[in-house]
Each structure stands twice: as structure tokens, then as C-alpha cells.
Write a protein that holds these residues in place. Structure first.
Motif, PDB file in Angstrom:
ATOM      1  N   ILE A 189       0.810  -1.221   0.000  1.00  0.00           N
ATOM      2  CA  ILE A 189       0.000   0.000   0.000  1.00  0.00           C
ATOM      3  C   ILE A 189       0.846   1.276   0.000  1.00  0.00           C
ATOM      4  O   ILE A 189       0.536   2.230  -0.716  1.00  0.00           O
ATOM      5  CB  ILE A 189      -0.938   0.012   1.241  1.00  0.00           C
ATOM      6  CG1 ILE A 189      -1.917  -1.148   1.181  1.00  0.00           C
ATOM      7  CG2 ILE A 189      -1.671   1.329   1.376  1.00  0.00           C
ATOM      8  CD1 ILE A 189      -2.788  -1.162  -0.038  1.00  0.00           C
ATOM      9  N   GLU A 190       1.917   1.279   0.802  1.00  0.00           N
ATOM     10  CA  GLU A 190       2.674   2.532   0.957  1.00  0.00           C
ATOM     11  C   GLU A 190       3.256   3.045  -0.365  1.00  0.00           C
ATOM     12  O   GLU A 190       3.014   4.204  -0.724  1.00  0.00           O
ATOM     13  CB  GLU A 190       3.780   2.375   2.009  1.00  0.00           C
ATOM     14  CG  GLU A 190       3.219   2.461   3.421  1.00  0.00           C
ATOM     15  CD  GLU A 190       4.279   2.658   4.470  1.00  0.00           C
ATOM     16  OE1 GLU A 190       5.385   2.111   4.317  1.00  0.00           O
ATOM     17  OE2 GLU A 190       4.001   3.356   5.458  1.00  0.00           O
ATOM     18  N   PRO A 191       3.988   2.227  -1.127  1.00  0.00           N
ATOM     19  CA  PRO A 191       4.532   2.765  -2.385  1.00  0.00           C
ATOM     20  C   PRO A 191       3.430   3.222  -3.338  1.00  0.00           C
ATOM     21  O   PRO A 191       3.569   4.251  -4.010  1.00  0.00           O
ATOM     22  CB  PRO A 191       5.298   1.589  -2.993  1.00  0.00           C
ATOM     23  CG  PRO A 191       5.426   0.590  -1.938  1.00  0.00           C
ATOM     24  CD  PRO A 191       4.398   0.844  -0.903  1.00  0.00           C
ATOM     25  N   LEU A 192       2.326   2.456  -3.371  1.00  0.00           N
ATOM     26  CA  LEU A 192       1.239   2.834  -4.284  1.00  0.00           C
ATOM     27  C   LEU A 192       0.614   4.164  -3.862  1.00  0.00           C
ATOM     28  O   LEU A 192       0.230   4.978  -4.699  1.00  0.00           O
ATOM     29  CB  LEU A 192       0.165   1.739  -4.302  1.00  0.00           C
ATOM     30  CG  LEU A 192       0.597   0.417  -4.937  1.00  0.00           C
ATOM     31  CD1 LEU A 192      -0.444  -0.661  -4.674  1.00  0.00           C
ATOM     32  CD2 LEU A 192       0.803   0.584  -6.429  1.00  0.00           C
ATOM     33  N   SER A 193       0.532   4.382  -2.550  1.00  0.00           N
ATOM     34  CA  SER A 193      -0.105   5.605  -2.061  1.00  0.00           C
ATOM     35  C   SER A 193       0.782   6.825  -2.269  1.00  0.00           C
ATOM     36  O   SER A 193       0.293   7.904  -2.562  1.00  0.00           O
ATOM     37  CB  SER A 193      -0.398   5.489  -0.563  1.00  0.00           C
ATOM     38  OG  SER A 193      -1.137   4.340  -0.292  1.00  0.00           O
ATOM     39  N   TYR A 194       2.092   6.650  -2.086  1.00  0.00           N
ATOM     40  CA  TYR A 194       2.976   7.818  -2.058  1.00  0.00           C
ATOM     41  C   TYR A 194       3.675   8.086  -3.381  1.00  0.00           C
ATOM     42  O   TYR A 194       4.335   9.112  -3.534  1.00  0.00           O
ATOM     43  CB  TYR A 194       4.044   7.643  -0.962  1.00  0.00           C
ATOM     44  CG  TYR A 194       3.467   7.385   0.408  1.00  0.00           C
ATOM     45  CD1 TYR A 194       2.318   8.050   0.843  1.00  0.00           C
ATOM     46  CD2 TYR A 194       4.064   6.490   1.287  1.00  0.00           C
ATOM     47  CE1 TYR A 194       1.782   7.810   2.100  1.00  0.00           C
ATOM     48  CE2 TYR A 194       3.533   6.252   2.548  1.00  0.00           C
ATOM     49  CZ  TYR A 194       2.387   6.913   2.945  1.00  0.00           C
ATOM     50  OH  TYR A 194       1.872   6.684   4.189  1.00  0.00           O
ATOM     51  N   TYR A 195       3.551   7.138  -4.323  1.00  0.00           N
ATOM     52  CA  TYR A 195       4.323   7.238  -5.567  1.00  0.00           C
ATOM     53  C   TYR A 195       4.120   8.566  -6.281  1.00  0.00           C
ATOM     54  O   TYR A 195       5.061   9.180  -6.786  1.00  0.00           O
ATOM     55  CB  TYR A 195       3.957   6.071  -6.484  1.00  0.00           C
ATOM     56  CG  TYR A 195       4.629   6.136  -7.823  1.00  0.00           C
ATOM     57  CD1 TYR A 195       5.968   5.822  -7.961  1.00  0.00           C
ATOM     58  CD2 TYR A 195       3.926   6.537  -8.964  1.00  0.00           C
ATOM     59  CE1 TYR A 195       6.591   5.896  -9.192  1.00  0.00           C
ATOM     60  CE2 TYR A 195       4.543   6.614 -10.191  1.00  0.00           C
ATOM     61  CZ  TYR A 195       5.880   6.287 -10.304  1.00  0.00           C
ATOM     62  OH  TYR A 195       6.500   6.365 -11.520  1.00  0.00           O
ATOM     63  N   SER A 196       2.866   9.043  -6.325  1.00  0.00           N
ATOM     64  CA  SER A 196       2.612  10.275  -7.087  1.00  0.00           C
ATOM     65  C   SER A 196       3.308  11.473  -6.453  1.00  0.00           C
ATOM     66  O   SER A 196       3.556  12.471  -7.116  1.00  0.00           O
ATOM     67  CB  SER A 196       1.110  10.526  -7.212  1.00  0.00           C
ATOM     68  OG  SER A 196       0.536  10.594  -5.939  1.00  0.00           O
ATOM     69  N   ILE A 198       8.646   6.665   6.235  1.00  0.00           N
ATOM     70  CA  ILE A 198       8.138   7.372   5.060  1.00  0.00           C
ATOM     71  C   ILE A 198       7.182   8.492   5.460  1.00  0.00           C
ATOM     72  O   ILE A 198       7.410   9.663   5.128  1.00  0.00           O
ATOM     73  CB  ILE A 198       7.444   6.389   4.093  1.00  0.00           C
ATOM     74  CG1 ILE A 198       8.429   5.285   3.714  1.00  0.00           C
ATOM     75  CG2 ILE A 198       6.977   7.119   2.837  1.00  0.00           C
ATOM     76  CD1 ILE A 198       7.834   4.171   2.928  1.00  0.00           C
ATOM     77  N   ALA A 199       6.099   8.121   6.169  1.00  0.00           N
ATOM     78  CA  ALA A 199       5.057   9.117   6.430  1.00  0.00           C
ATOM     79  C   ALA A 199       5.547  10.242   7.328  1.00  0.00           C
ATOM     80  O   ALA A 199       5.148  11.395   7.173  1.00  0.00           O
ATOM     81  CB  ALA A 199       3.844   8.429   7.055  1.00  0.00           C
ATOM     82  N   ASN A 200       6.433   9.901   8.297  1.00  0.00           N
ATOM     83  CA  ASN A 200       6.830  10.927   9.264  1.00  0.00           C
ATOM     84  C   ASN A 200       8.041  11.729   8.825  1.00  0.00           C
ATOM     85  O   ASN A 200       8.299  12.794   9.362  1.00  0.00           O
ATOM     86  CB  ASN A 200       7.118  10.282  10.637  1.00  0.00           C
ATOM     87  CG  ASN A 200       8.247   9.283  10.567  1.00  0.00           C
ATOM     88  OD1 ASN A 200       8.439   8.630   9.556  1.00  0.00           O
ATOM     89  ND2 ASN A 200       9.008   9.163  11.630  1.00  0.00           N
ATOM     90  N   LEU A 201       8.828  11.221   7.859  1.00  0.00           N
ATOM     91  CA  LEU A 201      10.077  11.912   7.506  1.00  0.00           C
ATOM     92  C   LEU A 201      10.252  12.137   6.002  1.00  0.00           C
ATOM     93  O   LEU A 201      10.443  13.275   5.560  1.00  0.00           O
ATOM     94  CB  LEU A 201      11.262  11.111   8.086  1.00  0.00           C
ATOM     95  CG  LEU A 201      12.663  11.616   7.789  1.00  0.00           C
ATOM     96  CD1 LEU A 201      12.850  13.047   8.272  1.00  0.00           C
ATOM     97  CD2 LEU A 201      13.710  10.718   8.465  1.00  0.00           C
ATOM     98  N   ARG A 202      10.191  11.070   5.215  1.00  0.00           N
ATOM     99  CA  ARG A 202      10.493  11.220   3.777  1.00  0.00           C
ATOM    100  C   ARG A 202       9.451  12.094   3.074  1.00  0.00           C
ATOM    101  O   ARG A 202       9.794  12.983   2.310  1.00  0.00           O
ATOM    102  CB  ARG A 202      10.557   9.858   3.074  1.00  0.00           C
ATOM    103  CG  ARG A 202      11.395   8.807   3.753  1.00  0.00           C
ATOM    104  CD  ARG A 202      12.847   9.139   3.847  1.00  0.00           C
ATOM    105  NE  ARG A 202      13.477   8.258   4.827  1.00  0.00           N
ATOM    106  CZ  ARG A 202      14.516   8.586   5.579  1.00  0.00           C
ATOM    107  NH1 ARG A 202      15.071   9.774   5.462  1.00  0.00           N
ATOM    108  NH2 ARG A 202      15.019   7.741   6.452  1.00  0.00           N
ATOM    109  N   LEU A 203       8.171  11.784   3.308  1.00  0.00           N
ATOM    110  CA  LEU A 203       7.129  12.550   2.608  1.00  0.00           C
ATOM    111  C   LEU A 203       7.134  14.030   2.977  1.00  0.00           C
ATOM    112  O   LEU A 203       7.059  14.881   2.085  1.00  0.00           O
ATOM    113  CB  LEU A 203       5.748  11.959   2.914  1.00  0.00           C
ATOM    114  CG  LEU A 203       5.286  10.811   2.042  1.00  0.00           C
ATOM    115  CD1 LEU A 203       3.841  10.475   2.371  1.00  0.00           C
ATOM    116  CD2 LEU A 203       5.408  11.132   0.565  1.00  0.00           C
ATOM    117  N   PRO A 204       7.221  14.384   4.289  1.00  0.00           N
ATOM    118  CA  PRO A 204       7.264  15.814   4.609  1.00  0.00           C
ATOM    119  C   PRO A 204       8.440  16.522   3.931  1.00  0.00           C
ATOM    120  O   PRO A 204       8.291  17.640   3.436  1.00  0.00           O
ATOM    121  CB  PRO A 204       7.419  15.839   6.132  1.00  0.00           C
ATOM    122  CG  PRO A 204       6.858  14.553   6.592  1.00  0.00           C
ATOM    123  CD  PRO A 204       7.142  13.568   5.508  1.00  0.00           C
TER     124      PRO A 204
END
Lengths: 235, 234
Positions: free
Chosen positions: B76-83, B99-105
Motif C-alpha cells: 500500500i505505501e509505495p502505491l499511495s505515495y508514488y505520485s 516514510i510518512a513521518n520523515l520522507r514525505l514531509p
């Protein structure tokens, strides 16, 4: 030999350095590719790239500090070397790590965080945690080029379905571990309930105050608050 | 390239694919294979140096339990964040986690500093810079945190050491449950019931963990299909 001594010996620090070197090489190489492409074809000068880097560094400091804060749990429960090997460059936040270690302990008939956790539990944790995390890195190796197309197919055009599966999986596993601790009664029950209430309050507070950066600290503060409340009520 | 309706001009396809995407996939593939191989080292060295190996059946059981939780998230994570973070961002995020707490921000802030929209080629390249920087900050921070952590915890008074040993883990588990319960309050009580009742009945965790994960996902899927209910933002 005491398993905690083995868990903090040079061999595990070295494993952490090997992983960190690979992760840093990957990041450095991608960084170079990205900045070169932007300079050649996007018209980005060094000043613009510096601004992007500065923004990312400032953003990273908060979550990394928060991670270090929660990471003390692993330092305490296992060892600094294990924490470095798993958290330096590895797949998994501290919380994921704890769930995986708990799974490993259950597999060998022990409980993580209890006196029953010994060398066998540690050995199982080393195998289970590391091997289960290769699923993510191997998945990335083989499937990254197809992610764009796969995303559309799995979500059937509605990305909310991905959120349903993600949140429900996490709630299912954490419901089990929370309920298992509540079953022990006493301080364990207090710690779970206080941690949950504090966490919900702090995340909501960040929304109410319109301060999203507060969320970086919410989990760590709720954890320490829950732990201290349990200690005070059981003293 | 012509500007879009927002006046944004994206990177051209040809140099993006030739000079960026090609090398990203080549190096991304091999570094992910290498990191996977490196993660087998600790178990191997523990056996070679100390002669300690996990019991095979127990390790397999632990692995199976771990995968009931990790496998859905890994898909789920790669599919959700890929865009948001693109191909290079995915290789780095799947190698380094958080990912959610560091990479994405960091990816989002980099895009916002550069005033580039997500879901574009330029957005993916900018996100790559943000994530690469977060990897360096993370590695340095965790290294010094691990080194200092041992010393700091040794200075704690006995009552605090006791609190850490007894109550830190349940507090973490409660706090994370609370965090996810906020995103999907409608699933929280059923999830606790699905996990709690078999626990009270004395079932073995082997069977409760998959039942709790699968049961809660099926409940979520049912609510989504029938009533269109989905989790809120984190």
C-alpha cells in the motif's frame, strides 16, 4: 555470555555501517542525478538548489529528533548497536520495529519486554526483523518501474481504498498488541490507555492549533506521558 | 514544453527518461538488492561468531506473523505515495523507512520551496532531492542518537529505568493505536473486539494476529463498498 553484551558488540555496529554506506551512496547518487538534470534542463541555479536543500534539512530535523526520542526504547530494550543497525538505514520506524520484535518473540514462545526474552528471543528478532524488511527493499528493486500503472489498477481509480487497507491493517495489529497489554492489568493497562488518550489529544491539538509540525512530537510525548503516568499510578 | 493551465513548465520527457530515470532504475535496483543482502548479515554473523541461531520453526512462525502486518503496508505505501515522491523517492524510502513521518514531509517541503506541483516530472526530481537530504540527516542523527542513547540511559535514576523497562512498550503500543484510531474511529472498537475476544478466550497469538488484521481490513472494505466510508487524513 549475556545476550545484551552480544547485542552491543562491534559485529552489529559494523552491520549498521555497511547498511548506512549503501543507503548514503544511493541517496548521494540520486541527489547528483537530480541536481544535474535540474541544472541542465530545468534552469535551476545553485541558489535554488540550496534553498530546496535548506528546506529539506529544516523539515528533517524535527522528525529525526522525534525518532531519536522514541528510539531510546530500543536502546533500552535491546542495545545501542541493534538500534543503529535497524534505524540508521533500514526499513521500519521504531514502532514497526517493536511490533516485528514482538512477533519474533511470540514465534519462539517468549514476550518482548518481559524477563522471558533472552538470547533465543534476540536471535529470532535478528532473523525475523531483518528478513521481513527485505520484502520492502526487494519489492522496490523489482516493482518500482511498474508503480504508476499498478496504483491505478489496485485502487480502481479511487485512492481512498488504499487508505482503507493501510489504516485497517495497522489498527488490526495494534489492536491486538494493545489488548494483549491491557489483559495484563495494572501498570500495563494504564500505560496503554494513557498512551492512547494522550496521543489522540496531542494529534487533535495540533489540528486545533493549526500547527502540523506538532504532530512530529505527538507520538513521542504520548509514549513518555503514558509511561510516566503508569509509573506514578503504580508507585 | 508548453506551460500548463497553472503556467507551470515541466521537464521535457526525453532528457528526464534518458539522463535521470534510466540511471535511477539501474542504481535503484542494485542498491535495493545490496541492502537486502546486507540485512541478512546480522543473522549470519550471529551464527558464525557466537554459534547462536534462532530455532527454525519459531523464526518462521515469527516471520509469518510479521508479514501479516508488513505485507499489506509494503504494497500500500509505495502505491499511495508514488505520485508525490516518484521512482527515486520510492527506492530511497523503501531502503530507509520512516516514510510518512520523515520522507514525505521533506519531499513536500522541497516541492513547496521550489513551487513545483506534485505528480509532475519536475516534482519527482525535486522530491528526490528532499528525500536524499532527509536520508543524510537521518543517518547522522540516528548514529549519534544511538551512541549517546546508551550513555544517557545509564544516567537514569532506578525508578525511571524501571518505568522504561516495564511501561514504555505498552505506552508506545497504546499511543500508536490512538494515532490510527483517530484516522479511522469507526474501525477502532471493532478492531479491539476482533483482537480482544479471542485473547480473552485464550487463543494463541499465531491465530489472533492474522484474524485481527484480515478481519479489520474486511470490515473496512465492507464499509467502503457499502457506505463509501474511508479514513481521514493523518
Amino acid at each position: 555470555m549475556d545476550w545484551k553484551v552480544i547485542a552491543n558488540a562491534p559485529w552489529l555496529w559494523i552491520c549498521g555501517f555497511v547498511q548506512a554506506a549503501i543507503g548514503l551512496f544511493q541517496a548521494g547518487y540520486f541527489y547528483r542525478l537530480a541536481t544535474r538534470l535540474l541544472a541542465r534542463h530545468g534552469g535551476y541555479g545553485p541558489g535554488q538548489v540550496r534553498a530546496i536543500v535548506r528546506g529539506a534539512v529544516i523539515t528533517a530535523i524535527g522528525p529525526v529528533m522525534a525518532e531519536i526520542f522514541v528510539m531510546m526504547a530500543l536502546v533500552f530494550a535491546i542495545s545501542p548497536a541493534y538500534t543503529w543497525q535497524r534505524e540508521g538505514v533500514a526499513v521500519g520506524s521504531v514502532v514497526t520495529e517493536m511490533v516485528l520484535i514482538s512477533n519474533a518473540a511470540i514465534g519462539v514462545g517468549q514476550e518482548f519486554g518481559q524477563p522471558s526474552f533472552d538470547m533465543v528471543g534476540f536471535a529470532a528478532a535478528v532473523v525475523v526483523v531483518n528478513l521481513s524488511c527485505t520484502i520492502a527493499s526487494l519489492g522496490a528493486a523489482f516493482f518500482t518501474p511498474y508503480l504508476g500503472r499498478a496504483r491505478g489498477k489496485l485502487s480502481r481509480g479511487d485512492p481512498r481504498l488504499l487508505a482503507v487497507i493501510g489504516v485497517c491493517s495497522a489498527l488490526g495489529i495494534f489492536a491486538f498488541f494493545a489488548a494483549n497489554e491491557v489483559k495484563r492489568r495494572g501498570g500495563h493497562e494504564v500505560a496503554v490507555i494513557a498512551g492512547a488518550i494522550l496521543s489522540m489529544f496531542l494529534f487533535k491539538l495540533a489540528d486545533w492549533l493549526h500547527r502540523p509540525r506538532m504532530k512530529e512530537w505527538a507520538l513521542g510525548l504520548a509514549t513518555f506521558g503514558g509511561m510516566l503516568i503508569a509509573r506514578l499510578l503504580q508507585a | 514544453m508548453a506551460p500548463d493551465e497553472r503556467g507551470f513548465v515541466d521537464l521535457a520527457v526525453e532528457p528526464y527518461e534518458r539522463e535521470y530515470l534510466g540511471p535511477v532504475h539501474r542504481v535503484g535496483f542494485w542498491t535495493c538488492i545490496l541492502i537486502s543482502a546486507a540485512m541478512t548479515l546480522p543473522a549470519l554473523l550471529l551464527y558464525l561468531i557466537y554459534g547462536v541461531a534462532a530455532p527454525r520453526a519459531g523464526a518462521l512462525a515469527g516471520l509469518a506473523l510479521a508479514l501479516t502486518y508488513l505485507l499489506p503496508l509494503t504494497i500500500i505505501e509505495p502505491l499511495s505515495y508514488y505520485s508525490v515522491y516518484g521512482d527515486a523517492g520510492n527506492y530511497m524510502s523503501m531502503t530507509t523507512g520512516n516514510i510518512a513521518n520523515l520522507r514525505l514531509p521533506c519531499a513536500a517541503v522541497a516541492q513547496s520551496v521550489a513551487e513545483v506541483p506534485e505528480g509532475t516530472r519536475t516534482g519527482a526530481v525535486i522530491a528526490c532531492i528532499g528525500i536524499a537530504v532527509s536520508v543524510v540527516v537521518g543517518v547522522v542523527g540516528v548514529f549519534f542518537g544511538s551512541l549517546a542513547g546508551g550513555w544517557i540511559t545509564a544516567q537514569f535514576p532506578p525508578w525511571l529505568t524501571g518505568a522504561f523497562q516495564a511501561y514504555l512498550l505498552p505506552a508506545v503500543l497504546g499511543a500508536v493505536f490512538g494515532q490510527f484510531a483517530l484516522r479511522g474511529p469507526v474501525y477502532a472498537i471493532p478492531a479491539l473486539t476482533i483482537a480482544g475476544v479471542p485473547l480473552l478466550l485464550g487463543w494463541h497469538p499465531y491465530s489472533i494476529i492474522p484474524a485481527a488484521v484480515v478481519g479489520t481490513v474486511l470490515l473496512g472494505y465492507g464499509l467502503f463498498s457499502w457506505k463509501g466510508i474511508a479514513p481521514g487524513r493523518g
